[in-house]
Scaffold this motif. Sequence first.
Motif, PDB file in Angstrom:
ATOM      1  N   ASP A 197      -8.005   4.603  -6.130  1.00  0.00           N
ATOM      2  CA  ASP A 197      -7.762   5.877  -5.457  1.00  0.00           C
ATOM      3  C   ASP A 197      -6.809   5.714  -4.279  1.00  0.00           C
ATOM      4  OD1 ASP A 197      -8.003   8.578  -4.760  1.00  0.00           O
ATOM      5  OD2 ASP A 197      -9.767   8.220  -3.516  1.00  0.00           O
ATOM      6  N   CYS A 198      -7.128   4.794  -3.382  1.00  0.00           N
ATOM      7  CA  CYS A 198      -6.364   4.640  -2.143  1.00  0.00           C
ATOM      8  C   CYS A 198      -5.602   3.314  -2.066  1.00  0.00           C
ATOM      9  CB  CYS A 198      -7.301   4.749  -0.939  1.00  0.00           C
ATOM     10  SG  CYS A 198      -8.059   6.381  -0.736  1.00  0.00           S
ATOM     11  N   GLY A 199      -6.229   2.250  -2.558  1.00  0.00           N
ATOM     12  CA  GLY A 199      -5.595   0.937  -2.427  1.00  0.00           C
ATOM     13  C   GLY A 199      -4.231   0.850  -3.066  1.00  0.00           C
ATOM     14  N   ILE A 200      -4.053   1.549  -4.187  1.00  0.00           N
ATOM     15  CA  ILE A 200      -2.746   1.443  -4.855  1.00  0.00           C
ATOM     16  C   ILE A 200      -1.644   2.127  -4.054  1.00  0.00           C
ATOM     17  CG2 ILE A 200      -3.660   1.070  -7.157  1.00  0.00           C
ATOM     18  CD1 ILE A 200      -3.080   4.010  -7.804  1.00  0.00           C
ATOM     19  N   HIS A 201      -1.989   3.093  -3.194  1.00  0.00           N
ATOM     20  CA  HIS A 201      -0.973   3.639  -2.286  1.00  0.00           C
ATOM     21  C   HIS A 201      -0.458   2.541  -1.360  1.00  0.00           C
ATOM     22  CE1 HIS A 201      -0.549   7.919  -2.949  1.00  0.00           C
ATOM     23  NE2 HIS A 201      -1.854   8.095  -2.978  1.00  0.00           N
ATOM     24  N   ALA A 202      -1.392   1.778  -0.776  1.00  0.00           N
ATOM     25  CA  ALA A 202      -1.004   0.709   0.129  1.00  0.00           C
ATOM     26  C   ALA A 202      -0.240  -0.390  -0.603  1.00  0.00           C
ATOM     27  CB  ALA A 202      -2.243   0.135   0.815  1.00  0.00           C
ATOM     28  N   LEU A 203      -0.676  -0.715  -1.815  1.00  0.00           N
ATOM     29  CA  LEU A 203      -0.006  -1.753  -2.597  1.00  0.00           C
ATOM     30  C   LEU A 203       1.402  -1.319  -2.978  1.00  0.00           C
ATOM     31  CD1 LEU A 203      -0.779  -4.576  -3.787  1.00  0.00           C
ATOM     32  CD2 LEU A 203      -1.083  -3.401  -5.962  1.00  0.00           C
ATOM     33  N   HIS A 204       1.538  -0.061  -3.418  1.00  0.00           N
ATOM     34  CA  HIS A 204       2.875   0.429  -3.755  1.00  0.00           C
ATOM     35  C   HIS A 204       3.769   0.455  -2.519  1.00  0.00           C
ATOM     36  CE1 HIS A 204       5.984   3.569  -4.301  1.00  0.00           C
ATOM     37  NE2 HIS A 204       6.149   2.918  -5.429  1.00  0.00           N
ATOM     38  N   MET A 205       3.194   0.840  -1.367  1.00  0.00           N
ATOM     39  CA  MET A 205       3.979   0.866  -0.139  1.00  0.00           C
ATOM     40  C   MET A 205       4.526  -0.516   0.184  1.00  0.00           C
ATOM     41  SD  MET A 205       4.847   3.129   2.277  1.00  0.00           S
ATOM     42  CE  MET A 205       3.571   4.321   2.675  1.00  0.00           C
ATOM     43  N   ALA A 206       3.714  -1.554  -0.036  1.00  0.00           N
ATOM     44  CA  ALA A 206       4.169  -2.918   0.216  1.00  0.00           C
ATOM     45  C   ALA A 206       5.389  -3.255  -0.630  1.00  0.00           C
ATOM     46  CB  ALA A 206       3.036  -3.907  -0.055  1.00  0.00           C
ATOM     47  N   SER A 207       5.364  -2.864  -1.900  1.00  0.00           N
ATOM     48  CA  SER A 207       6.511  -3.117  -2.779  1.00  0.00           C
ATOM     49  C   SER A 207       7.700  -2.255  -2.396  1.00  0.00           C
ATOM     50  CB  SER A 207       6.119  -2.851  -4.240  1.00  0.00           C
ATOM     51  OG  SER A 207       5.213  -3.822  -4.702  1.00  0.00           O
TER      52      SER A 207
END
Length: 386
Positions: A197-207
């Motif tokens: 739900d939320c973690g993939i936003h942060a992970l995508h932001m890192a990329s």
Amino acid sequence: MNKLNWGMIGGGQGSQIGPAHRLGSGLDGAFSFVAGALDHNADAGRAYAQSLGIAPDRAYGDWREMLAGESARPDRVDLVTVATPNATHFEITKAFLEAGFHVLCEKPMTMTVDEGEQIVRTAAASGKICAVNYGYTGYSLVRHMRAMVARGDLGKVRLVVAEFAHGHHANAADADNPRVRWRYDPAQAGVSAQFADCGIHALHMASFVTGQEVEKLSADFASCIESRVLEDDAMVNFRMDGGAVGRLWTSSVAIGRQHGLTIQVFGETGGLRWAQEQPNQLYWTPVGGRVQIIERGEANLSPEADRASRVTVGHAEGMPLAFANIYSDLAEMISAAKQRRPADPAAALCPTALDGLRSMAAVHGAVRSASNNGEWVDARPPMLRD
């Protein structure tokens, strides 16, 4: 530029995300909201669509009716936004791509990696855009971070630290609330709750900011409220293809945290820090120097930041404006395709189906890792492995 026709599936009355899409799509006058299937209740969806100004013959009862109706029109919608529950994203997105529509899908794009690969292939075969709404990448200073990294201001990136932690699901007494419970139910949410739900936003932001993709990861999941089958807290370590080390924490039980999306990037010659709750400031520290505050809208920022800055310096920037930048990117790419001209290169910052696929591969990789005591696993989807 002539206005493009826009339609929406989901996002009806009471939706958390629907208003942000409607505000974002309409901000620049590039899209006209002309069609919608806005609710799982057909009558409620039709009534709400008409209350928003949609003509009765384009206020549809469900997405299949909308697909048939719009496919038969000479003035069909140019872009369809899919803002329905997660488990329906794949079927709806694939059907509209196959029928020749451009699609903006809410995240997560799919529930499985195989579905994600199918969407990538379908989009390529159709020649249509399939974008994924990692809307926080629309913020002006996030795009400036990306530009600073790309032009070498930080030197080689060594470390990325990302967070997306809130406390809105921390009350165990609220665990049976239907608005909360479904998020931790595998039948409705899939294999992961908080990370998907939320973690993939942060992970995508890192990329997005570093220009590097996640190659492998190690995860630790926890259900801090014991009745939950899926995790409400996760720590993920990851390694990126350009050599950067990544650390990510995401939680829904962090009482006192409201939204909590932050990203820090540390390189050989400087470090950056940005928080979504204070989006007008980017903190920049050159090696051996003092902390500097970069303000959104000030002079001498990157072209990417200038293009995404909507209001004058000193005024608050908000999520609908970030969403508006995603819609602006899409309007530019769709119009360029219609006019058979090159698109503005800055529009290519819009996240695509490939980003959605990588996120789903990371989710499933993290679930495998967490189930095996943090074992390091390949985070890449099969079709993108060497």
